[in-house]
Design a protein around this motif. Sequence first.
Motif, short mmCIF file in Angstrom:
data_model
loop_
_atom_site.label_atom_id
_atom_site.label_comp_id
_atom_site.label_asym_id
_atom_site.label_seq_id
_atom_site.Cartn_x
_atom_site.Cartn_y
_atom_site.Cartn_z
N ASN A 141 0.83 -1.21 0.00
CA ASN A 141 0.00 0.00 0.00
C ASN A 141 0.86 1.26 0.00
O ASN A 141 0.57 2.23 -0.72
CB ASN A 141 -0.94 0.02 1.20
CG ASN A 141 -2.17 -0.83 0.98
OD1 ASN A 141 -2.48 -1.20 -0.15
ND2 ASN A 141 -2.89 -1.13 2.05
N GLU A 142 1.93 1.27 0.78
CA GLU A 142 2.79 2.45 0.84
C GLU A 142 3.57 2.64 -0.45
O GLU A 142 3.79 3.77 -0.90
CB GLU A 142 3.75 2.33 2.03
CG GLU A 142 3.06 2.43 3.39
CD GLU A 142 4.06 2.38 4.54
OE1 GLU A 142 5.24 2.73 4.32
OE2 GLU A 142 3.66 1.98 5.65
N GLN A 143 3.99 1.54 -1.06
CA GLN A 143 4.70 1.61 -2.33
C GLN A 143 3.80 2.20 -3.42
O GLN A 143 4.21 3.07 -4.20
CB GLN A 143 5.19 0.22 -2.74
CG GLN A 143 5.67 0.08 -4.18
CD GLN A 143 6.99 0.77 -4.47
OE1 GLN A 143 7.48 1.56 -3.67
NE2 GLN A 143 7.57 0.45 -5.62
N VAL A 144 2.56 1.74 -3.46
CA VAL A 144 1.61 2.23 -4.46
C VAL A 144 1.32 3.71 -4.26
O VAL A 144 1.28 4.49 -5.22
CB VAL A 144 0.31 1.40 -4.42
CG1 VAL A 144 -0.79 2.06 -5.24
CG2 VAL A 144 0.57 -0.01 -4.94
N VAL A 145 1.14 4.13 -3.01
CA VAL A 145 0.90 5.55 -2.73
C VAL A 145 2.10 6.39 -3.14
O VAL A 145 1.95 7.45 -3.76
CB VAL A 145 0.59 5.76 -1.23
CG1 VAL A 145 0.61 7.25 -0.89
CG2 VAL A 145 -0.78 5.17 -0.89
#
Length: 235
Positions: A141-145
Amino acid sequence: MEKAVFVALDYANEQEVAQLLPKLGAAQETYLKIGMELFYHSGSTLVKKLSEQGYHIFLDLKLHDIPNTVYHAAKQLAKLNVFCITIHALGGSEMIKAAKDGLIAGTPAGQSVPKLLAVTELTSISDSILQDEQNCQLPMNEQVVSLAQTAQKAGADGVICSPLEVENLRSQIGSDFLYVTPGIRPAQTSNGDQKRVATPKEAKEYGASAIVVGRPITQAANPQMAYQAIKKEFN
């Protein structure tokens, strides 16, 4: 952008496409995704033909190269009068900006500049692949954001992401951005090679701007009925 359902034309040639299109409905009400396999076989000729017939084209070639090369590629693609094109967000902000500049420079007068959508992490990438093969220490999730934020700052109009990530992206990036989601599977259908999936109804609830659906439509006994059912569920 209306709540579009793009039909993924995962075919090897134009003849197979010609067999499907009459089964989907009116061209002006039909959204199509053309990817690498079909484009590499039939090229820009097919894209122009479908666009002139009134189909809304999502040209999914996922550009990823040095900024100068991407600029000139995007400039050429802008001449095809497509609805949107894709690049890889992993190419970085300079490359993303070059793609946007190329689209603007290449769009003929009187036509709309194609939307630029940045691919974050492919829906075939799992958490273990992200960590073990891409050596990324961020959770998915953090990578995508992070990738979406880079794309937005560089001028992209939206991202390609898993439907499972839309809610979080909207909360951190905002609603004035497009969230286009593959990995859509109606209930009780196979996930195939997709790992992060959702139903059309779930994608709607998460806040997806548009969805991409392939085999559940193209391999259905009645493609038009399947297409209309998915559009109804998503809208």
